[in-house]
Design a protein around this motif. Structure first.
Motif, short mmCIF file in Angstrom:
data_model
loop_
_atom_site.label_atom_id
_atom_site.label_comp_id
_atom_site.label_asym_id
_atom_site.label_seq_id
_atom_site.Cartn_x
_atom_site.Cartn_y
_atom_site.Cartn_z
N PRO A 157 -7.27 15.76 2.17
CA PRO A 157 -5.85 15.54 2.43
C PRO A 157 -5.13 16.71 3.10
N THR A 158 -5.77 17.86 3.24
CA THR A 158 -5.12 19.01 3.90
C THR A 158 -5.66 19.24 5.31
N HIS A 159 -6.61 18.42 5.73
CA HIS A 159 -7.27 18.62 7.03
C HIS A 159 -6.73 17.68 8.10
N ALA A 160 -6.94 18.10 9.33
CA ALA A 160 -6.76 17.24 10.50
C ALA A 160 -8.09 17.21 11.22
N ARG A 161 -8.26 16.22 12.08
CA ARG A 161 -9.50 16.07 12.83
C ARG A 161 -9.19 16.10 14.32
N LEU A 162 -10.04 16.78 15.08
CA LEU A 162 -9.93 16.84 16.53
C LEU A 162 -11.21 16.27 17.12
N GLU A 216 -12.97 19.56 12.32
CA GLU A 216 -12.05 19.28 11.23
C GLU A 216 -11.68 20.58 10.55
N GLY A 217 -10.41 20.72 10.19
CA GLY A 217 -9.99 21.94 9.52
C GLY A 217 -8.62 21.80 8.90
N ASP A 218 -8.25 22.85 8.16
CA ASP A 218 -6.96 22.87 7.46
C ASP A 218 -5.81 22.87 8.44
N VAL A 219 -4.74 22.22 8.05
CA VAL A 219 -3.48 22.25 8.79
C VAL A 219 -2.56 23.21 8.04
N ALA A 231 -5.76 16.63 33.64
CA ALA A 231 -5.56 15.18 33.61
C ALA A 231 -6.06 14.56 32.30
N SER A 232 -6.59 15.38 31.39
CA SER A 232 -7.09 14.86 30.12
C SER A 232 -5.98 14.16 29.35
N SER A 233 -6.35 13.14 28.57
CA SER A 233 -5.39 12.38 27.79
C SER A 233 -5.44 12.82 26.33
N PHE A 234 -4.27 12.92 25.71
CA PHE A 234 -4.16 13.35 24.32
C PHE A 234 -3.55 12.23 23.48
N PHE A 235 -4.13 12.02 22.29
CA PHE A 235 -3.64 11.01 21.37
C PHE A 235 -3.58 11.61 19.96
N ILE A 236 -2.53 11.26 19.23
CA ILE A 236 -2.45 11.61 17.82
C ILE A 236 -2.31 10.30 17.06
N ASN A 237 -3.27 10.05 16.19
CA ASN A 237 -3.27 8.81 15.40
C ASN A 237 -3.07 7.59 16.30
N PRO A 251 -1.22 17.08 7.94
CA PRO A 251 -2.52 16.81 7.33
C PRO A 251 -2.90 15.34 7.54
N ARG A 252 -4.17 15.12 7.76
CA ARG A 252 -4.77 13.80 7.99
C ARG A 252 -4.55 13.25 9.39
#
Length: 130
Positions: free
Chosen positions: A34-39, A51-54, A99-105, A121-122
């Motif tokens: 629950p404290t991590h985000a994923r790239l 994956e790592g802490d936010v 030109a790369s595309s970025f998405f969050i959730n 987080p998450r």
């Protein structure tokens, strides 16, 4: 006396299905911690996942930079403070990194604003490399 075949699903089969369902739910919901985000760096060669802490105040750019250091990714950028935008010059062998595309959730975000977009987080960040 011979036993009758069971008409229902066995207890073991139900347990296996529950475990598979839980694993799938964790995989679909992003990070299990629950404290991590994923790239995820997505390219024609496959995905690289980090994956790592936010931490408080962390941005998408911070996560990308930390992942680049940990994962030996070639990443060069500048932040144009007069326009408050990020200019990506090199990103893991992408032929056109800007030109790369970025998405969050699963929501597309402006790649030039990754220095201002906060992480929670998450969160799951996906970078589609071109």
């Amino acid at each position: 006396m011979p036993s009758k075949p069971s008409a229902g699903i066995s207890k073991t089969a139900i347990q296996v299905l529950v475990v598979i369902g839980l694993i799938g739910a964790v995989m679909l919901s992003g990070s299990a911690d629950p404290t991590h985000a994923r790239l995820v760096l997505r390219s024609d060669h496959g995905d690289r996942v980090f994956e790592g802490d936010v931490v408080d105040g962390m941005t998408v750019l911070d996560a990308l930079n930390a992942s680049a250091l940990a994962g030996q990714i070639r990443f060069q950028f500048t932040v144009d403070s007069s326009r408050d935008v990020t200019v990506i010059k090199r990103l893991d062998g992408a032929s056109s990194p800007a030109a790369s595309s970025f998405f969050i959730n699963d929501q597309r975000v402006d790649g030039q604003k990754i220095n201002t977009i906060p992480l929670q987080p998450r969160d799951t960040i996906i970078v589609k490399l071109f």
